[in-house]
Write an enzyme that holds these catalytic residues in place. Sequence first.
Site, mmCIF file in Angstrom:
data_model
loop_
_atom_site.group_PDB
_atom_site.id
_atom_site.type_symbol
_atom_site.label_atom_id
_atom_site.label_comp_id
_atom_site.label_asym_id
_atom_site.label_seq_id
_atom_site.Cartn_x
_atom_site.Cartn_y
_atom_site.Cartn_z
ATOM 1 C CG ASN A 10 -1.538 1.241 1.400
ATOM 2 O OD1 ASN A 10 -1.760 2.132 0.660
ATOM 3 N ND2 ASN A 10 -2.579 1.188 2.309
ATOM 4 C CG HIS A 178 -11.827 5.329 3.164
ATOM 5 N ND1 HIS A 178 -12.159 6.565 3.794
ATOM 6 C CD2 HIS A 178 -10.180 5.491 3.192
ATOM 7 C CE1 HIS A 178 -11.120 7.452 3.783
ATOM 8 N NE2 HIS A 178 -9.990 6.695 3.669
ATOM 9 C CG HIS A 206 -12.461 4.278 6.699
ATOM 10 N ND1 HIS A 206 -11.884 3.175 6.886
ATOM 11 C CD2 HIS A 206 -11.329 5.079 7.069
ATOM 12 C CE1 HIS A 206 -10.446 3.251 6.978
ATOM 13 N NE2 HIS A 206 -10.172 4.640 7.130
ATOM 14 C CB CYS A 281 -8.213 12.426 16.647
ATOM 15 S SG CYS A 281 -9.636 12.479 17.311
ATOM 16 C CB ILE A 329 -11.075 8.889 14.544
ATOM 17 C CG1 ILE A 329 -9.712 9.867 14.100
ATOM 18 C CG2 ILE A 329 -12.173 9.610 15.359
ATOM 19 C CD1 ILE A 329 -10.163 10.989 13.582
ATOM 20 C CD GLU A 331 -10.307 0.192 13.732
ATOM 21 O OE1 GLU A 331 -9.078 -0.149 14.382
ATOM 22 O OE2 GLU A 331 -10.402 0.260 12.359
ATOM 23 C CG ASN A 332 -8.298 3.435 18.410
ATOM 24 O OD1 ASN A 332 -8.363 2.434 19.295
ATOM 25 N ND2 ASN A 332 -7.661 3.706 17.456
ATOM 26 C CD GLU A 383 -8.273 0.273 4.361
ATOM 27 O OE1 GLU A 383 -7.740 0.335 5.281
ATOM 28 O OE2 GLU A 383 -8.515 1.027 3.485
HETATM 29 P P1 ADP Z 1 -4.971 6.471 7.917
HETATM 30 O O1 ADP Z 1 -6.129 6.881 7.468
HETATM 31 O O2 ADP Z 1 -3.681 7.087 7.713
HETATM 32 O O3 ADP Z 1 -5.028 5.016 7.775
HETATM 33 P P2 ADP Z 1 -5.812 5.684 10.658
HETATM 34 O O4 ADP Z 1 -6.848 5.187 10.312
HETATM 35 O O5 ADP Z 1 -4.643 5.127 11.293
HETATM 36 O O6 ADP Z 1 -5.189 6.585 9.408
HETATM 37 O O7 ADP Z 1 -6.175 7.128 11.674
HETATM 38 C C1 ADP Z 1 -5.605 7.857 12.256
HETATM 39 C C2 ADP Z 1 -6.180 8.776 13.157
HETATM 40 O O8 ADP Z 1 -6.817 7.958 14.252
HETATM 41 C C3 ADP Z 1 -5.388 9.703 13.716
HETATM 42 O O9 ADP Z 1 -6.229 11.231 13.757
HETATM 43 C C4 ADP Z 1 -5.366 9.492 15.179
HETATM 44 O O10 ADP Z 1 -5.354 10.504 15.983
HETATM 45 C C5 ADP Z 1 -6.490 8.788 15.351
HETATM 46 N N1 ADP Z 1 -6.417 7.845 16.618
HETATM 47 C C6 ADP Z 1 -5.708 6.863 16.770
HETATM 48 N N2 ADP Z 1 -5.829 6.490 18.145
HETATM 49 C C7 ADP Z 1 -6.719 7.341 18.676
HETATM 50 C C8 ADP Z 1 -7.218 7.056 20.113
HETATM 51 N N3 ADP Z 1 -6.791 6.228 20.921
HETATM 52 N N4 ADP Z 1 -8.117 8.217 20.200
HETATM 53 C C9 ADP Z 1 -8.498 9.038 19.296
HETATM 54 N N5 ADP Z 1 -8.048 9.131 18.237
HETATM 55 C C10 ADP Z 1 -7.091 7.993 17.788
#
Ligand code: ADP
Length: 399
Positions: A10, A178, A206, A281, A329, A331-332, A383
């Site tokens: 990727n 996505h 997403h 985030c 974001i 997921e977390n 993915e």
């Molecule tokens: P990409 O789109 O580059 O694949 P990701 O799916 O990894 O990115 O998402 C990145 C975002 O997820 C960032 O804004 C990061 O701050 C946020 N993120 C990761 N862990 C957490 C968390 N524990 N709480 C809030 N936001 C999070």
Amino acid sequence: MPQQYVLVLNCGSSSLKFAIIDAQSGNETLSGLAECLGLENASLKYKLNGNKHTVSLAPNAQHAQAIAVLVQLINDNKLSDQLIAVGHRVVHGGENFTGSVIINEDVISAITKVSALAPLHNPANLVGIAAAIKAFGSLPQIAVFDTAFHQTMPSKAYLYALPYSLYKEHSVRRYGFHGTSHYFVSGQAAEVLQKPIKDINLISAHLGNGCSVTAIKGGKSVDTSMGITPLEGLVMGTRSGDVDPGLFSFLSNLGYSAKKIDNLLNKESGLLGLSQLSNDCRTIEEEYEKQNPQAILALDVFCYRLAKYIASYTVPLGKLDAIIFTGGIGENSHLIREKVLNLLTIFGLSVDNDKNLAARFGQSGVITNNNSGPIALVIPTNEEWVIAQDSAQLVKEAK
Ligand code: ADP
């Protein structure tokens, strides 16, 4: 069933994510990320059989150098013999691809043709394809497109209200991105709901650095928030999402060049632009907890826009079974999920605080506690596994 290992590549504009995945189980033997490609501090990190390693690359190393290190790594650890294919994430397939394909000259030229629609991504994807063909010439190379899943959208959803000739002559339309992620999490949601995917309607959000939301009816994308490029729609890390198109002439009258406007909307806006703090985030949430007004503003705009999109996607769906949160974001961030769902109480959604807190860091789960109406789910995306599965399937069909 024998193991079916696929090397998944990727290539982002300055990064390369890679993994060797068993298409059957989703297990990874090798995974890693080359970052800051083209910059002084280019580096490559990987995890092999559970152990983490870091390799510093030559300053300004490009994708080709990162792939050379990866090839060495694969050969040194005798992993190449087990590979059945190389699967490539390709961001833009235009209208040419409704599914994954084995790469040949025609596919490469079709990907090259639509590069103007994804100038940050498709050229990097093509570099990855060329390097992988050179290194693993005997293996089938598969292209898996971010846009393919959305090719089921009806014309009323994908057309802009512009002169029709722009669509016919220059392919100006909504494509959506996505797709691999929205496809994966919708399949997982069907398992949680214990219903065939053809019988359920979902809205999938997403939320990563890039953010998009998709309406999925019976397993098919019927509308999505990203457009001809990945700039339209939701508020993102550094991207503005929707703005009034009149802004372009307003800014150009202020002396902004097209390049400057493009940079402003793609790299200086979104959470970063609103918060004036960060595009991350996590940083914004820390400041939000401290009542930093810019952080509150940024998250308010982010959540309000997302909730509005989710509500509007009940129009193409009619009935809604579940809202899915995924991406870093989604997921977390229990905070963002709670804020968004609290804006959607009209659908009878009620957040379960304990379940919402528990569904983080790779844990999936239902996060609402209403007995009727739609539910909200957290589902970690994968993915890479979809790319491995599609690759293995195409290799099997070609035999
Ligand atoms: P990409 O789109 O580059 O694949 P990701 O799916 O990894 O990115 O998402 C990145 C975002 O997820 C960032 O804004 C990061 O701050 C946020 N993120 C990761 N862990 C957490 C968390 N524990 N709480 C809030 N936001 C999070």
